[in-house]
Write a protein that holds these residues in place. Structure first.
Motif, PDB file in Angstrom:
ATOM      1  N   ARG A   1      31.417  81.929  39.400  1.00 53.32           N
ATOM      2  CA  ARG A   1      32.670  82.618  39.108  1.00 53.32           C
ATOM      3  C   ARG A   1      33.047  82.560  37.630  1.00 53.32           C
ATOM      4  N   LEU A   2      32.242  81.923  36.816  1.00 55.91           N
ATOM      5  CA  LEU A   2      32.565  81.781  35.397  1.00 55.91           C
ATOM      6  C   LEU A   2      32.637  83.148  34.732  1.00 55.91           C
ATOM      7  N   GLU A   3      33.782  83.438  34.097  1.00 58.35           N
ATOM      8  CA  GLU A   3      34.013  84.746  33.494  1.00 58.35           C
ATOM      9  C   GLU A   3      34.074  84.708  31.973  1.00 58.35           C
TER      10      GLU A   3
ATOM     11  N   THR B   1      32.900  87.570  29.293  1.00 59.49           N
ATOM     12  CA  THR B   1      33.396  87.480  27.917  1.00 59.49           C
ATOM     13  C   THR B   1      32.864  86.228  27.244  1.00 59.49           C
ATOM     14  N   LEU B   2      32.316  86.403  26.060  1.00 56.50           N
ATOM     15  CA  LEU B   2      31.799  85.289  25.274  1.00 56.50           C
ATOM     16  C   LEU B   2      32.435  85.317  23.890  1.00 56.50           C
TER      17      LEU B   2
ATOM     18  N   HIS C   1      31.410  91.448  27.042  1.00 57.60           N
ATOM     19  CA  HIS C   1      32.260  91.534  25.857  1.00 57.60           C
ATOM     20  C   HIS C   1      31.930  90.345  24.965  1.00 57.60           C
ATOM     21  N   LEU C   2      31.573  90.624  23.735  1.00 56.78           N
ATOM     22  CA  LEU C   2      31.128  89.579  22.810  1.00 56.78           C
ATOM     23  C   LEU C   2      31.990  89.585  21.563  1.00 56.78           C
TER      24      LEU C   2
ATOM     25  N   PHE D   1      31.803  94.774  21.252  1.00 57.72           N
ATOM     26  CA  PHE D   1      31.325  93.731  20.352  1.00 57.72           C
ATOM     27  C   PHE D   1      32.269  93.645  19.171  1.00 57.72           C
ATOM     28  N   ALA D   2      32.766  92.446  18.883  1.00 57.24           N
ATOM     29  CA  ALA D   2      33.685  92.235  17.763  1.00 57.24           C
ATOM     30  C   ALA D   2      33.102  91.182  16.838  1.00 57.24           C
TER      31      ALA D   2
END
Length: 388
Positions: A263-265, A285-286, A310-311, A344-345
């Motif tokens: 379940r890690l998001e 999301t990382l 999402h990075l 990506f940000a």
């Protein structure tokens, strides 16, 4: 449909006192607090000494009944004249039914009013605690609490580099089965004994003060259903041989229980520490705080292991951001092979030659067709890092 409302009372001098009803599913000012049942009480928010005195007058009109009505208390003031201290202590002692308590100046309040230490520790109905500017006294109160907390936030003084090492038994023994949120960015939890299990924790933010505590198996055993993980690193990093040894051990443990943390998001950690943790699974999301000089090959391996949708990357130096940009496909292309990355940000310090850096960063990204949206933030050297 649930709704929220607030009322305003005044003391003899006309000082306004705002009380919120607890009929809303989400608290109007503090949405992270667990919702209370409908019509279960009110929230008092005291921002000034005058409001404390007005609140005392409000309680004295019908102390037993009105004290029972107040179930959430927020104290956001940092000044109290000596003559009003006893009144303030009296007010807090009347509120024995509190389920949520927020001090923004915790250490100051507890040092000013020593009798409150025992009273707060003995509150049996508390479920949500948020202690800001916490110090030794605040942690002592937490260790003495016998209530079963649901949400715990302990924030040390801004800029504090102190890391407090403790076992779950020392701080959280009575809330193991009930906690859903733990935010203690200055506390290093020693989980290596693997004796405590927090089955309800979904969000975790802690620190660690030595590499020996960075055990993937211990984290997974203690928090099996985690959804959001944030780890603040404080120890100096070991040499590359030690880095590889820690990573290898954690990867081995991860392979033995591949279905844990399904379940890690969201994960937010320094890149090197996350690399040592050896986590290998797709996440949504990382957020990476890339350590200065962190090898490009390691960064590529890390992104490939987690394949985020999402990075967000925080580079502490322009040079490291430039290096990642020059090796853009090598570093970030690993995520594209799984066709997961959609945003990506990249965040980097603001250099003198802004146009040159923008070209250096944007051109490789624009040439890649696998990322739906690229965001870039250039921060002045003195600016704080942004968070998602």
């Amino acid at each position: 449909m649930s709704h929220s409302s607030h009322s305003m009372s005044h003391n003899a001098q006309g000082t306004p006192l705002i009380l919120y009803s607890s009929t809303a599913a989400v608290h109007p000012m503090y949405p992270e607090w667990e919702p209370l049942p409908v019509n279960s009480g009110m929230s008092a928010m005291l921002d000034t000494e005058d409001q404390v005195m007005a609140f005392a007058a409000f309680l004295r009109e019908d102390t037993p009944r009105r004290a029972r009505l107040i179930q959430r208390l927020v104290l956001r003031f940092n000044h109290m004249t000596h003559g009003n201290i006893n009144t303030f202590v009296w007010v807090i002692r009347q509120l024995s039914c509190l389920t949520a308590l927020w001090f923004t100046e915790t250490e100051w309040v507890l040092r000013l009013c020593p009798p409150l230490e025992e009273h707060i520790a003995e509150l049996r109905c508390l479920r949500c605690v948020r202690f800001g500017n916490a110090g030794e006294i605040a942690y002592r109160v937490l260790a003495r609490m016998r209530t079963q907390l649901v949400s715990l936030v302990m924030l040390d003084f801004p800029g504090s580099t102190i890391t407090r090492c403790a076992t779950p038994t020392q701080l959280l023994s009575h809330s193991v089965s009930t906690l859903t949120t733990i935010e203690m960015p200055n506390v290093s939890l020693d989980l290596r004994a693997r004796t405590e299990r927090f089955p309800r924790v979904r969000a975790l933010h802690i620190a660690y003060d030595r590499v020996a505590l960075l055990e993937l198996g211990a984290y997974r055993q203690a928090f099996p259903y985690l959804q959001r993980l944030k780890v603040t690193a404080t120890p100096p990093l070991p040499d590359h041989l030690a880095l590889n040894a820690v990573r290898g051990w954690n990867q081995s443990e991860g392979r033995q229980q591949p279905r844990l943390w399904e379940r890690l998001e969201r994960v937010e950690m320094p890149a090197c520490d996350l690399w040592m943790l050896g986590l290998c699974m797709p996440i949504d999301t990382l957020v990476l705080r890339v350590n200065p000089g962190f090898p490009v090959a390691f960064l590529s391996e890390l992104v490939g292991d987690l394949r985020p949708r999402h990075l967000r990357t925080h580079f502490h130096t322009t040079e490291d951001a430039s290096m990642a940009a020059r090796n853009f496909d090598t570093v970030f292309g690993a995520s594209s092979r799984g066709t997961r990355l959609s945003t990506f940000a990249i965040e980097a310090p603001l250099p003198l030659e802004v146009p040159r850096l923008m070209l250096l960063l944007v051109c490789p990204m624009a040439a890649s067709s696998w990322c739906a949206l690229v965001l870039m933030t250039l921060c002045a050297p003195s600016s704080p890092w942004l968070t998602m």
